[in-house]
Design an enzyme around this catalytic site. Structure first.
Site, short mmCIF file in Angstrom:
data_model
loop_
_atom_site.label_atom_id
_atom_site.label_comp_id
_atom_site.label_asym_id
_atom_site.label_seq_id
_atom_site.Cartn_x
_atom_site.Cartn_y
_atom_site.Cartn_z
N THR A 108 12.38 4.45 83.21
CA THR A 108 11.96 5.66 83.91
C THR A 108 12.91 6.82 83.67
O THR A 108 12.48 7.97 83.63
CB THR A 108 11.84 5.40 85.42
OG1 THR A 108 13.06 4.82 85.90
CG2 THR A 108 10.70 4.47 85.74
N CYS A 154 22.79 -3.17 89.91
CA CYS A 154 23.02 -4.54 89.48
C CYS A 154 23.89 -5.31 90.45
O CYS A 154 24.93 -4.81 90.90
CB CYS A 154 23.74 -4.55 88.12
SG CYS A 154 22.99 -3.49 86.89
N GLY A 201 18.68 -5.13 91.89
CA GLY A 201 18.23 -6.35 91.24
C GLY A 201 19.36 -7.37 91.27
O GLY A 201 20.53 -7.00 91.33
N ASN A 260 22.95 -9.42 85.43
CA ASN A 260 21.88 -8.76 86.17
C ASN A 260 20.52 -9.06 85.51
O ASN A 260 20.48 -9.73 84.48
CB ASN A 260 22.14 -7.25 86.23
CG ASN A 260 21.91 -6.58 84.89
OD1 ASN A 260 22.27 -7.12 83.84
ND2 ASN A 260 21.30 -5.42 84.91
N CYS A 270 18.31 -7.71 83.51
CA CYS A 270 18.01 -7.47 82.08
C CYS A 270 19.12 -7.92 81.15
O CYS A 270 19.05 -7.71 79.93
CB CYS A 270 17.68 -6.00 81.88
SG CYS A 270 16.11 -5.53 82.60
N GLU A 280 22.30 -7.09 80.64
CA GLU A 280 23.34 -6.24 80.05
C GLU A 280 24.59 -6.12 80.91
O GLU A 280 25.58 -5.55 80.46
CB GLU A 280 22.79 -4.84 79.77
CG GLU A 280 22.71 -3.90 80.96
CD GLU A 280 21.52 -4.15 81.86
OE1 GLU A 280 21.37 -3.43 82.86
OE2 GLU A 280 20.74 -5.07 81.56
#
Length: 737
Positions: free
Chosen positions: A424, A95, A123, A276, A278, A280
Site C-alpha cells: 500500500t 512487526c 503482525g 515477522n 513476510c 524480512e
C-alpha cells in the site's frame, strides 16, 4: 480538496488513503485530509525530540522536515505509523515476534498476546519449534501431545476472529526448525488451503541440514522436550518435500536460521528463532520493529542517482524511525521493554524498478546487480552514520554492551536496514513495490462503480511518447497480458528495459535479492516468480542458489499454483474470464446431512460431479417454513450457481462460515451460529480430506499467458503474489497486513 492537488497523489493513492489510513468518526465518515494525516504523523513523531532536550523551535523544525519528507513522497513509514500516530491507539510497529513455550500456559499466553497485537494493527511471527512433537508424553496428565501443527490451528482461529474488525488484517508467520520431529507434517500442513489461511509458513533450515542435503546424508531429528535424538532421516528427502510443496502452492518458504543468527546483533541475549509474517524481520522473543521505505523513484536526477538527496533522506529517515520507538504505544509492557532495549529499526526501499527504468538499466542485468549493491551499501553506511550521531546525542541502545558493535562503533539502533513489503505504501507513493520488478507495464483496474480503467507505467508512456509511438489503443493491447514483449510495434531496446516479473528468470530474481541482502542488517522480502510450467528442479535450483549467494531466506511462487482466475491470451472484458455455469447432468450422486440450527433441523443435500467435487446444494428446513425456508433455499441456489461456475467450495465456505443470527445452537459438531453457518459446515465436511479438492486444475500452456492469485475481495481487480504476500495493485489490499 486543495491538499490532494498539493500532494500530487494519484486517484489510486487517494482511494487507498480513504479506505485504510484517513481518520474516521464513529459512523465511518472520513474526518481528515491526506495533508492532515501527514501533519498528524509528523507532529506526533517530531514531538519526541523534546524528550532529548530540543527546544520548541527545534521541534517545530523537525516537524516540518518530517512533514516534507512524507508529503514529497521521498519516504514513508510503515502502515501502523501512518494510521495510528497521533491517535489514542498509538501502536506504530508493524512487526512482532512472540515466543511459544512448551506448556498450555505458554501456548495460550502467546494466543492472547497475538490477539492484542492484531487488534492494534501488527503482525506476529512464531517459532513452534519448542513444542514437543505429536504423540509425545504430557507429564502433568500422562496424556499424549497433539504437536505443534495442531496448536497452530488455535492461533489461526484466534486471528480469524480478531481480524474481522480491524483496519489491518492480522497476519502470522509460523516457523518450525527442520530438525523438529514433526517437520514432515508441518511442511505439508497447507495442502488443504482452507487451513491456516492467516499463516505464512517457513521451515527453519540449519547449516548441518544444508550440508547433509548437498552430501546426500542423513540428519538428526531432535525432541525439543528432552533434547535427545528421536530418529535420523535423509536430508535430501525432506528438502525434496519442501521443494515439491513450494512448487505446488508456494509454501513453505525457507529461512536459513544459522545465517540469520550469524548476523544477530545481540547474540548474548539469545537466539533468533522467528521472523515477522513476510520473513524480512528476524526478531528476538517479545521484540517489535518499525519500518520505513525510501522512494528510489525520486532519487534520480539528470539520468543519474542523486546521491546527495539520498543521503539527506537516509539521515532524516533514521531520525524519524528512532523517534517512532519512543512515540509508540506498545501492546505489551514486555514488548516495550525489549524493543527499547535494542531500538531496532528497518529502513528499506521501494521504487527500485522505477529507478532502473529511469536509468535505462534492465532489471535482469549485471549493471542492475552492481547498482543494487552500491546503492544498499550507501544506505547502510549512511544509516549507521546517522545512528552514530543519534547515539552521541541521545546515548547508545541499552543493550549496546551486549552487542557485536561494542567497542567498535557507537550505535543508537541495533539494526538499521530491512527491505520490507511496500504494497500500500508504494501505491500512495506512486512507485513500484520494494525491490520487485514491474508486475505489468499496463493493467486493467476495476473501480468501485464497475468502470474498467487501464493503468499505464508512466516511464513507459513517456518513452513511447518521445518516439511518437504512444496510443490508448496500444495501452489496451498491452493490458491484455501486461507485457510488451509480443508486440511488434515496440522497439527492441524498449522491450529489453521494460521487462516484468514473469519475464525475468527465477535465478535473476535470486541474484537481485542476494545483491541487496549483502548490505541489509535484517533480511529482504522478495518473491521469486516462476512460470506455470516451471519444474520442481527449477525450485530446487532457486533454493540452492539462494543458499550459496547468502540470502537469509527465500519465497517462491509458481504462476497458477494457487487458486486463481486465468488470464487468457486475447482480450477479455475486465481482465477476467466470464464465468458460465456448467450444464447439469441428468444424474448426480450425493449425500444429505442433518444440521441442527436455531430454526430447526436443516437438511443439506450436496451432489457431486464425476470428479467427486460439489456441484450443487439443496436445502430443506424441517418445520420452519416461511422466511427461514426461503432464505435457505436462496442460499442453496446461489451456492449451486457458484459451484457450477467454477468457484472453489472452500471459497464459499469461507464466505458463509461464522455468519451469526439471533438464535445460535450447540450441536455435536460445535456451535452453529446460523443457517448460513450450518450450510457452510456441511459443505466443509464434504470437502475436507478429499484429495485434489482445492488444488488448481492444470491448464494447457497454449491457453495461458500468466495466472494471478484470483480476484481482490475488496475491488475485484487481479491479485498478484510478490514480496512474500498477496497484493492488489488497484486498491492496496494485502493478505499479510
Amino acid at each position: 480538496m486543495e491538499s490532494l492537488t498539493k500532494l500530487k497523489l494519484s486517484n489510486n493513492a487517494i482511494e487507498v488513503l480513504k479506505r485504510r489510513y484517513l481518520k474516521k468518526d464513529e459512523e465511518g465518515n472520513i474526518i481528515e485530509t491526506p495533508e492532515e494525516l501527514f501533519r498528524r504523523v509528523a507532529t506526533a513523531i517530531a514531538q519526541i525530540d523534546a524528550l532529548y532536550g530540543k527546544s520548541e523551535k527545534e521541534v517545530n523544525k523537525t516537524k516540518e522536515e518530517f512533514y516534507e519528507l512524507m508529503t514529497s513522497l521521498l519516504f514513508l513509514p510503515n502502515s501502523p505509523t501512518l494510521m495510528n500516530a497521533g491517535t489514542p491507539l498509538g501502536q506504530l510497529s508493524a512487526c512482532f515476534v512472540l515466543p511459544v513455550e512448551d506448556s498450555m500456559e505458554g501456548i495460550f499466553d502467546a494466543v492472547k498476546y497475538a490477539a492484542i497485537i492484531h487488534k492494534s494493527g501488527g503482525g506476529t511471527g512464531f517459532s513452534f519449534s519448542r513444542l514437543r512433537p505429536k504423540g509425545d508424553v504430557v507429564g502433568s496428565t500422562k496424556g499424549i501431545s497433539s504437536g505443534p501443527v495442531s496448536f497452530m490451528s488455535v492461533f489461526d482461529s484466534a486471528t480469524e476472529a480478531v481480524k474481522q474488525g480491524g483496519r489491518r488484517r492480522g497476519a502470522n508467520m509460523g516457523l518450525l526448525r527442520v530438525d523438529h520431529p514433526d517437520i514432515l507434517e508441518f511442511i505439508t500442513c497447507k495442502d488443504d488451503l482452507t487451513r491456516f489461511t492467516n499463516f505464512n509458513i517457513s521451515v527453519g533450515l540449519t547449516e548441518d541440514f544444508m550440508k547433509a542435503v548437498i552430501n546426500d546424508e542423513e540428519y538428526e531429528l531432535i525432541n525439543p522436550r528432552t533434547g535427545k535424538l528421536q530418529r535420523k532421516i535423509k536430508a535430501k528427502e525432506v528438502f525434496d518435500l519442501i521443494v515439491h510443496q513450494a512448487w505446488k502452492n508456494g509454501e513453505p518458504g525457507i529461512v536459513f536460521l544459522d545465517r540469520i543468527n550469524a548476523s544477530n546483533p545481540t547474540p548474548q541475549l539469545g537466539e533468533i528463532e522467528a521472523t515477522n509474517p513476510c520473513g524480512e524481520q528476524p526478531l528476538l522473543p517479545y521484540e517489535s520493529c518499525n519500518l520505513g521505505s525510501i522512494n528510489l523513484a525520486k532519487m534520480v536526477k539528470n539520468g543519474s542517482v542523486d546521491w546527495e538527496l539520498l543521503k539527506s533522506v537516509v539521515w532524516k529517515a533514521v531520525h524519524f524511525l528512532d523517534n517512532v520507538i519512543d512515540a509508540n504505544k506498545y501492546p505489551l509492557p514486555l514488548i516495550e521493554k525489549n524493543t527499547k532495549a535494542n531500538r531496532k529499526i528497518g529502513l528499506g526501499v521501494m521504487g527500485w524498478a522505477d529507478m532502473l527504468l529511469q536509468l535505462k538499466i534492465p532489471y535482469n542485468s549485471k549493471e542492475a546487480l552492481t547498482l543494487a549493491e552500491e546503492l544498499m551499501k550507501f544506505i547502510l553506511n549512511e544509516g549507521r552514520l546517522a545512528s552514530q550521531e543519534l547515539a552521541i546525542q541521545r546515548g547508545t541502545f541499552p543493550n549496546y554492551e551486549k552487542s557485536i558493535y561494542y567497542n567498535k562503533m557507537p550505535l543508537r539502533n541495533a539494526t538499521i536496514t530491512t527491505i520490507a513489503p511496500t504494497g500500500t505504501l508504494s501505491i500512495i507513493a506512486g512507485c513500484s513495490s520494494g525491490i520487485e520488478p514491474l508486475f505489468a507495464i499496463c493493467f486493467a483496474r476495476n473501480v468501485m462503480d464497475g468502470t474498467r480503467l487501464v493503468e499505464v507505467n508512466p516511464y513507459f508512456k513517456e518513452e513511447m511518447e518521445k518516439r511518437g509511438l504512444w496510443s490508448e489503443t496500444l495501452a489496451e493491447r498491452i493490458a491484455e497480458t501486461g507485457s510488451i514483449q509480443g508486440i511488434k510495434d515496440i522497439p527492441e531496446e524498449i522491450k529489453k528495459i521494460f521487462v516484468t516479473a514473469h519475464e525475468i528468470s527465477p535465478l535473476d530474481h535470486v541474484r537481485m535479492q542476494a545483491a541487496f541482502q549483502q548490505y541489509v542488517d535484517n533480511a529482504v522480502s522478495k518473491t521469486v516468480n516462476l512460470p506455470n510450467n516451471a519444474t520442481e528442479d527449477d525450485v530446487r535450483e532457486v533454493y540452492l542458489l539462494a543458499y550459496r549467494l547468502g540470502c537469509k531466506g527465500v519465497t517462491v511462487y509458481r504462476d497458477g499454483s494457487r487458486q486463481g482466475q486465468v488470464i487468457q491470451k486475447g482480450k477479455t472484458e475486465g481482465h477476467f474470464i466470464p464465468l458460465k455455469p456448467r450444464k447439469r447432468p441428468e444424474v448426480l450422486k450425493g449425500v444429505t446431512r442433518l444440521m441442527k440450527t436455531g430454526c430447526g433441523n436443516l437438511y443439506v443435500t450436496i451432489n457431486k460431479d464425476k470428479d467427486d467435487k460439489p456441484f450443487e446444494v439443496f436445502t430443506n428446513i424441517g418445520k420452519a417454513g416461511g422466511c427461514a425456508a426461503s432464505q435457505a433455499e436462496a442460499i442453496g441456489r446461489l451456492i449451486s450457481l457458484a459451484l457450477r461456475s467454477g468457484i472453489e467450495p472452500h471459497e464459499i465456505v469461507k464466505q458463509l462460515k461464522g455468519i451469526s443470527c439471533h438464535s445460535p445452537v450447540w450441536a455435536s459438531n460445535g456451535k452453529i451460529t446460523s443457517c448460513s453457518d450450518a450450510i457452510a459446515k456441511a459443505i466443509e465436511s464434504e470437502i475436507r480430506g478429499v484429495k485434489g479438492q482445492i488444488e488448481v486444475q492444470e491448464q494447457k500452456k497454449s491457453d495461458i499467458e500468466f495466472v494471478h492469485y484470483g480476484a481482490c475481495p475488496e475491488c475485484g481487480s487481479s491479485l498478484s503474489y510478490e514480496e512474500g504476500c498477496v497484493i492488489c495493485h488497484s486498491c492496496g489490499f494485502t493478505k499479510c497486513s
